[in-house]
Design a protein around this motif. Structure first.
Motif, PDB file in Angstrom:
ATOM      1  N   ASP A   1       0.794  -1.283   0.013  1.00 10.55           N
ATOM      2  CA  ASP A   1      -0.117  -0.011   0.061  1.00 10.55           C
ATOM      3  C   ASP A   1       0.873   1.138   0.042  1.00 10.55           C
ATOM      4  O   ASP A   1       0.275   2.364  -0.127  1.00 10.55           O
ATOM      5  CB  ASP A   1      -0.983  -0.018   1.133  1.00 10.55           C
TER       6      ASP A   1
ATOM      7  N   ASN B   1      -3.227  -2.966  -2.911  1.00 10.35           N
ATOM      8  CA  ASN B   1      -3.854  -3.551  -1.786  1.00 10.35           C
ATOM      9  C   ASN B   1      -4.381  -4.772  -2.143  1.00 10.35           C
ATOM     10  O   ASN B   1      -4.152  -5.313  -3.377  1.00 10.35           O
ATOM     11  CB  ASN B   1      -5.164  -2.681  -1.372  1.00 10.35           C
TER      12      ASN B   1
ATOM     13  N   MET C   1      -2.324  -4.303   5.170  1.00 13.03           N
ATOM     14  CA  MET C   1      -2.940  -3.514   4.156  1.00 13.03           C
ATOM     15  C   MET C   1      -4.160  -3.239   4.282  1.00 13.03           C
ATOM     16  O   MET C   1      -4.886  -3.811   4.980  1.00 13.03           O
ATOM     17  CB  MET C   1      -2.586  -4.057   2.628  1.00 13.03           C
TER      18      MET C   1
END
Length: 783
Positions: A667, A691, A715
């Motif tokens: 991320d 993600n 994430m």
């Protein structure tokens, strides 16, 4: 006359009469046995009489059969019937003459003859066994005797009324009755005598005691002795109760130091002596004075030696010592008894509820005797003191547990904060360190930019080391877990400190050759031992001795210093220095982050915090033993494993290149960019996902193209763990490298055991490490 009276009134004499009566009764019982024998003889007489009658009847049949045989007509049925009829007639006449009733039964069970007044049904006669039998019918008794005449298959039963034997039976019953009457009368007399001789005196004594009176019986000598003994016991009880009332009042109203002082003064008042109450040291050679009542004053807070005193070796002897004179001469090394020239002494060990010796209580002073009451009172006081000592120990233990829980909660909270900071800081450092390393690879050392890049890289590495310490303190996982020999770890630390430490510090080692293997992360454990050595060096600015020791130890439940620790086999590393040492207040805070005793700017306060966190993360624990001016000893306990220790591998210096397509899932934009540039520079193609959800969709559409996934664990939207399992459903043969700034935690450790997880890479990334790990993951199963 007086002597005669004592004999007559003695319990021994009183028991002679019952013995005589018992002998007489035994004689009567013997006579009864004889009567019983007579009864048996009567039965035998009746049986023989009836047997003789049955034999006579048998002879009648036998004679008739012989006549047939002698005449040679045994084959003539008419003659046989005639002879049988004559035999039956003769049997009938014989029965009538002898007052018998009976019947003859043939082989088919039919009666071929029976007397007119047969008293028993044929069914009873048929069911009767051979020999003599007895029957009861209509209130009368009968004797039956059955004899078989086999040549004619006859059963001949004769029956005789038992009334004909009534005179003989009557005489036997009369003898029985007389015997029972004598026995009952004798028993009644014996019971009466015992009642008068035993129960009445005992009742008089017991009733007096129930009324709270002192018994004063006169009569039987033994009961007089019992009465006097109870009287003395009651007087002794009253004396002991009076002596202990004050102590019980103290127990109910005092606690701690006041309790011991009051009890010591009460002992002094009760016995007119000096007194001492002390807690025993674990070695049993010294004792901590809880209260000393000496010459009318209370003293406390000192330690005394038990060597040469009456309490010497109390741990093993567990004794009660009573001396009534010359105590100070018998124990000339005992300071207290010698100081007051004590003649008398009474002392006792104090036991806890498990039977262990935890203290002593004694009294000493002027010459006097000690009776049984004094000893009992003294032992009771010792039990009360033991209860108070145990209560204080329990309170201290509760306080220790409370402090330990508070400290654990505080450390956990700080650790959570430190872990979060370190994770975010790692992500920031990743871009600095990664791009600095990447740029250094693209320029030569002669380039003016090389030195600034090198400074940036080294600064970032030091910052990364600090985040590793924070993660170690926060216990956010171990990086590369492997079976280790602690001696190898110590040797690696020794290579560093022997080159860098001042020669004024003598380094000694005692390494166990058969040290048990542990499981852990080599670099973290090396850092732990190195930190302890650095602290030891700083504690010895003028030089000293640094001793590193390894050993094996079995830890029991009783030896565990922390609530969360577990008993078992531990490999131990002990680091000892001869430096300044620490006081109790410093020892309370040494494992807290940012706590330091060093001068400003010379310590971060993270070293021992990291040590504590790493050791606890390895399921171990650490203890410290230190006093000001006496140096310090840090002891690390790590759980042993049955696995074989591995050796430290070689460091890869040149990053290997390769080919293939790698999906980067993270991320953080900077980290994805760094990994993309690094992997592209090593020859790989890359695809990026920000993600877990995006990674699943990309893999679903391009699974044939993607050779490897580098998957971050933390994430938004979808975690790395969930993303991995969804991708695994798409392609069970997927290859994944797990990435995290926290290290290998429990969740990642479980994932590594799953098929498809090829390894783990730690943030911030090292180019050599990432290159080697990716190359290794892609090569598995290739070809």
């Amino acid at each position: 006359m007086r002597y005669k009276h004592r004999i007559i009134n003695s319990l021994t004499f009183r028991l002679i009469a019952p013995v005589v009566i018992t002998v007489l009764l035994s004689g009567l019982l013997l006579h009864l046995i004889v009567l019983r024998s007579m009864s048996d003889l009567t039965h035998i007489h009746i049986e023989r009489a009836i047997d003789n009658l049955s034999r006579a009847i048998y002879d009648i049949c036998d004679q008739a059969l012989n006549d047939l045989l002698m005449s040679g007509m045994s084959g003539d049925a008419r003659q046989v019937r005639l002879k049988k009829g004559l035999a039956i007639g003769r049997i009938e006449d014989f029965m009538r003459v002898n007052g018998l009733e009976g019947a003859i039964i043939d082989g088919e069970g039919k009666a071929i003859f029976s007397t007119e007044r047969l008293p028993l049904p044929l069914t009873m006669i048929l069911n009767a066994k051979g020999g003599l039998s007895t029957f009861k019918r209509n209130g009368r008794g009968y004797y039956s005797y059955t004899v078989r005449f086999d040549p004619w298959d006859w059963r001949i039963s004769i029956i005789k009324d038992d009334s004909e034997f009534a005179p003989l039976t009557f005489r036997i019953n009369r003898a029985y009755g007389a015997t029972y009457l004598v026995l009952i009368i004798s028993a009644m007399l014996l019971f009466y005598y015992v009642d008068r001789s035993l129960r009445v005196p005992v009742s008089r004594i017991v009733n007096a005691v129930k009324r709270g009176e002192k018994p004063d019986y006169r009569g039987i000598a033994e009961f007089e002795y019992l009465s006097q003994g109870l009287k003395e016991a009651m007087e002794l009880y009253e004396k002991e109760t009076g002596m202990l009332n004050n102590i019980y009042h103290i127990v109910a109203s005092r606690r701690g130091e006041e309790f011991f002082a009051e009890v010591a003064m009460a002992i002094g008042r009760l016995f007119g002596l000096n007194s001492l109450i002390a807690r025993l040291a674990p070695d049993g050679e010294t004792a901590e004075v809880m209260a000393l009542y000496l010459n009318g004053e209370i003293k406390k807070g000192m330690n005394i030696s038990l060597k040469g005193t009456p309490c010497d070796d109390v741990l093993t002897k567990r004794h009660l010592v009573v001396i009534e004179r010359d105590a100070y001469r018998q124990y000339p090394s005992s300071g207290l008894t010698r100081e007051v020239r004590a003649d008398s002494y009474i002392g006792s060990a104090i036991f806890d509820r498990n039977g262990g010796v935890i203290g002593i209580v004694n009294a000493f002073g002027t010459e006097r005797g000690f009776d049984e009451s004094d000893i009992k009172v003294f032992q009771t006081i010792g039990q009360m003191v033991a209860l108070e000592l145990e209560r204080l120990d329990e309170e201290r233990e509760k306080e220790r547990i409370k402090e330990e829980l508070f400290h654990a909660q505080k450390m956990e909270a700080i650790g959570t904060l430190a872990g979060g900071i370190a994770h975010d800081f790692n992500n920031m450092l990743q871009g600095i360190l990664g791009y600095a390393s990447l740029l250094k690879m693209k320029v030569s050392e002669a380039d003016p930019m090389y030195k600034p890049l090198d400074v940036i890289e080294r600064s970032a590495e030091r910052a990364a080391d600090l985040t590793k310490q924070l993660l170690g303190f926060a216990r956010k996982g171990k990086y590369v877990v492997e079976p280790l020999n602690l001696n190898d770890v110590v040797d690696e630390v020794l290579r560093i400190i022997t080159r860098t430490f001042d020669r004024a510090i003598e380094i000694k080692t005692t390494l166990s050759p058969d040290i048990w293997t542990v499981e852990g992360e080599r670099s973290q454990l090396e850092n732990v031992i190195l930190n302890l050595c650095l602290n030891a060096r700083d504690a010895m600015p003028a030089g000293g001795v640094l001793h590193i020791e390894t050993l094996n130890k079995e830890i029991t439940e009783d030896e565990l210093p922390y609530l969360w620790a577990r008993a078992g086999r531990y490999a131990v590393v002990r680091v000892t220095d001869t430096g300044r040492g620490m006081d109790d207040e410093v020892k309370k805070h040494i494992f807290e982050p940012f706590f330091t005793t060093k001068e400003k700017g010379k310590g971060t306060g993270m070293g021992l915090a990291m040590v504590y966190g790493v050791v606890k993360n390895h399921d171990g624990f650490i203890t410290v033993d230190s006093e000001p001016g006496k140096g310090s000893t840090f002891t690390i306990f790590l759980p042993a494993t049955e696995r074989e220790a591995s050796k430290k591998g070689e460091v890869v210096k040149e990053p290997p290149h390769g080919s293939g397509t790698i999906l980067i899932v993270d991320d953080e934009d900077d980290i994805r960019g760094l990994l993309r540039d690094t992997l592209n520079g090593l020859g790989y193609e890359t695809i990026e996902a920000s993600n877990g959800e995006e990674a699943v969709e990309i893999y679903r559409g391009q699974r044939e193209r993607i050779d490897l996934i580098i998957l971050d664990m933390v994430m938004p939207k979808m975690s790395g763990d969930e993303a991995f399992h969804r991708i695994k459903m798409i392609d069970p043969a997927v290859k994944v490298l797990v990435s995290s700034g926290y290290g290998i935690g429990e969740q990642i450790r479980k994932m590594i055991g799953d098929a498809g997880i090829e390894g783990f890479v730690q943030k911030p990334y090292d180019i050599n490490e990432i290159a080697e790990t990716v190359k290794s993951a892609l090569s598995k199963g290739a070809g």
